[in-house]
Enzyme design. Structure first.
Site, PDB file in Angstrom:
ATOM      1  N   HIS A 299      -1.639   4.985  -1.703  1.00 18.34           N
ATOM      2  CA  HIS A 299      -2.221   6.180  -0.803  1.00 18.34           C
ATOM      3  C   HIS A 299      -2.439   5.646   0.609  1.00 18.34           C
ATOM      4  O   HIS A 299      -2.905   4.668   0.856  1.00 18.34           O
ATOM      5  CB  HIS A 299      -3.765   6.530  -1.426  1.00 18.34           C
ATOM      6  N   PHE A 475      -5.207   0.858  -0.684  1.00 21.56           N
ATOM      7  CA  PHE A 475      -5.312  -0.372  -1.524  1.00 21.56           C
ATOM      8  C   PHE A 475      -4.945   0.142  -2.895  1.00 21.56           C
ATOM      9  O   PHE A 475      -5.670  -0.439  -3.851  1.00 21.56           O
ATOM     10  CB  PHE A 475      -6.402  -1.597  -1.246  1.00 21.56           C
ATOM     11  N   HIS A 476      -4.096   1.011  -2.993  1.00 20.58           N
ATOM     12  CA  HIS A 476      -3.697   1.471  -4.530  1.00 20.58           C
ATOM     13  C   HIS A 476      -2.296   1.432  -4.728  1.00 20.58           C
ATOM     14  O   HIS A 476      -1.758   2.488  -5.258  1.00 20.58           O
ATOM     15  CB  HIS A 476      -4.101   3.042  -4.557  1.00 20.58           C
ATOM     16  N   PRO A 477      -1.766   0.140  -4.719  1.00 22.25           N
ATOM     17  CA  PRO A 477      -0.192   0.059  -4.967  1.00 22.25           C
ATOM     18  C   PRO A 477      -0.142   0.313  -6.264  1.00 22.25           C
ATOM     19  O   PRO A 477      -0.847  -0.412  -7.183  1.00 22.25           O
ATOM     20  CB  PRO A 477       0.054  -1.155  -4.170  1.00 22.25           C
TER      21      PRO A 477
END
Length: 552
Positions: A299, A475-477
């Site tokens: 995101h 920080f949503h890999p």
């Protein structure tokens, strides 16, 4: 040949690894080794919810990765923090708990992740959750029998956050009582992984009870270097603690829970991945699987900062005397401003009347701050607030690759941001959503000025230039070892087994076929819980087959 010491070896004590080992060890007999690269999570600023900002750039808790420079983001190398500590990123994240939306998981199944539809995963969410709610008289009450506490903290949130809810109403967005379980467009207070004023990470929820069992061994401060194979079967791995290299074997399976960055890195170091890439870096290809590391999604969000005419959290945290008073209150009662994460209000919204599903997630924080070059947040002294928006389901896909055969070398992270017209339009819609919120009567009436970006930037092209200059990961890999139909389009099958190999699974956000609409911590824990159930089912099935094969 003697039996190996462990049935399962799990790499990574993050959100997925902690949930996985709790379920695998529950019978008291299944022998599990959990290996974590980081150290203890017993730190004051990990446990204090507002300490998120303190840990954000702490190299003792964080891999401290940076993505490669991206032309679409003005050549910037964006900071990519990932947890390197017991609890993984659940020990350093912002604690927002969001399941995602039903179509996220139905789309997973359509992409080849058989058995991962919303109807299949919803009961798993219910099983892991224990909710601390507030009754009408203000007293806490618990719902659910799961191990992970999800708290309603609205009674401790800053009063300014009510302005955000009023602004959402001005915009015509429906309100909801429990944002974490919403099924469509709605705005409300975020639920948080906090229990009695303390962060409640995956380590607190799952690893703490599992550690009381003699069949679990945890090794921390250990760098796993590669998975070992006997033909096409994963049999063990090597890891390093200080200057000492260790070899360990597993009787049943190796399970990678190292995250969307480090799980594909470890596969590639072990010879599993695109053969030409590995060969060129001095790694002997053992199993050509071209999708390892590909399909990366994340995101990408933009934040705007405003000066408020009414008090916000800055009046408390931005000045020494009130901050000290808040600290004393927290130490004595576990309540007050330090007991609540910074993300307080938000939700899923439809950016235009013609969108059929929520396509934006918003975050509204009653605190204004900006990031220093090293990633540390710097607080504003005067009252302010932040509005943030991100495209829920971007279509751009990047990749993770090793840069050398050295396990200590950070991988190459290429997000490929804004690579598609849909994502480029999404950036413009994120800007529009923030401006719509900020100019609503409820917020405009208590706003003195926009601080960032410069209020002189008003036209669409200037604001898009600002997006390219400031937008960043939240920080949503995910999706670098995704589930799918087969090796041509994915890395894993629907039971999280690596295509073409046995005894090896990937169980973390890397397995997502696509990023979910919201924060990824909750679906990662759900995925690990279901994976543990599948692993135990497969072990029973395998034992039955072996017995039949040896029957007279």
């Amino acid at each position: 040949m003697p039996d190996p010491t462990f049935d399962y070896i799990v790499v990574g004590a993050g959100s997925a690894g902690c949930a996985l080992v709790e379920r695998l060890t529950r019978d008291g007999k299944t022998r599990v080794l959990l290996i974590e690269a980081g150290g203890s999570d017993r730190r004051f600023w990990i446990k204090v919810p507002i300490g998120y900002g303190v840990n954000f750039a702490n190299p003792r808790l964080n891999w401290g990765y940076h993505a490669e420079a991206e032309e679409t983001l003005n050549g910037r190398r964006i900071y990519w923090p990932r947890g390197k500590v017991i609890g993984g990123s659940s020990s350093i994240n912002a604690m927002a708990y969001m399941r995602g939306l039903p179509h996220d998981f139905d789309d997973w199944e359509a992409a080849g992740a058989t058995g991962w539809s919303w109807a299949a995963v919803q009961p798993a969410f219910d099983r892991i959750e224990r909710r601390l709610e507030r009754s009408a008289d203000g007293k806490p009450r618990e719902q659910g029998a799961g191990l992970l506490t999800i708290s309603d903290l609205r009674d401790q949130m800053n009063p300014f956050s009510q302005r955000f809810l009023a602004a959402a109403q001005d915009c015509g967005w429906p309100a909801c009582d429990d944002l974490s379980r919403t099924l469509g467009e709605s705005v409300g207070y975020y639920r948080s992984t906090v229990r009695h004023g303390l962060r409640f990470s995956a380590a607190d929820a799952f690893l703490t009870p599992a550690r009381r069992r003699p069949n679990l061994q945890v090794v921390s401060n250990a760098m796993v270097e590669r998975v070992l194979f006997d033909g096409s079967r994963a049999t063990g791995l090597t890891y390093r603690v200080g200057d000492q290299t260790m070899h360990v074997t597993a009787g049943r399976e190796i399970i990678l829970c190292a995250g969307a960055v480090n799980s594909p890195k470890l596969l590639q170091l072990s010879g599993v991945g695109p053969a030409s890439l590995l060969r060129g870096l001095g790694v002997t290809p053992l199993h050509h699987l071209p999708e390892v590391g590909r399909g990366l999604q994340d995101h990408l969000a933009i934040s705007y900062m405003y000066r408020a005419t009414q008090p916000t959290l800055n009046n408390i945290l931005g000045r020494v005397p009130p901050r000290l008073l808040a600290g004393v209150r927290y130490l004595m009662t576990r309540r007050g401003p330090l007991s609540v994460p910074v993300n307080q209000v938000g939700g899923y919204v439809q950016s235009t009347p013609d969108t059929t599903r929520p396509d934006m997630q918003i975050y509204c924080n009653p605190l204004s701050y900006w990031n220093a070059p090293d990633g540390r947040p710097l607080l504003d002294r005067d009252p302010g607030y932040l509005l943030c928006a991100q495209l829920c389901r971007p279509t751009s896909r990047g990749e993770i690759t090793i840069r050398s055969a050295d396990p200590r070398a950070a991988p190459l992270i290429r997000p490929n941001s804004l690579a598609t017209p849909y994502d480029q339009m999404g950036a413009r819609r994120a800007i529009d959503i923030i401006n719509r919120l900020a100019t609503s009567p409820a917020l405009a009436g208590v706003t003195q000025a926009r601080l960032i970006p410069d209020p002189g930037q008003t036209d669409t092209d200037a604001l898009m230039d600002d997006f390219r200059q400031r937008a960043s990961t939240v920080f949503h890999p995910t999706s670098t070892c995704r589930m799918g139909h087969g090796p041509a389009d994915s890395v894993l099958d629907g039971r999280l087994r690596v295509h073409g190999l046995s005894g090896l699974r990937v169980v973390d956000s890397a397995a997502f076929p696509a990023v979910t609409s919201g924060n990824t911590n909750a679906p990662t824990i759900m995925l690990a819980t279901r994976a543990a159930e599948m692993i135990l089912e497969d072990a029973i099935t395998g034992a039955d087959k072996r017995r039949l094969a040896h029957a007279p």
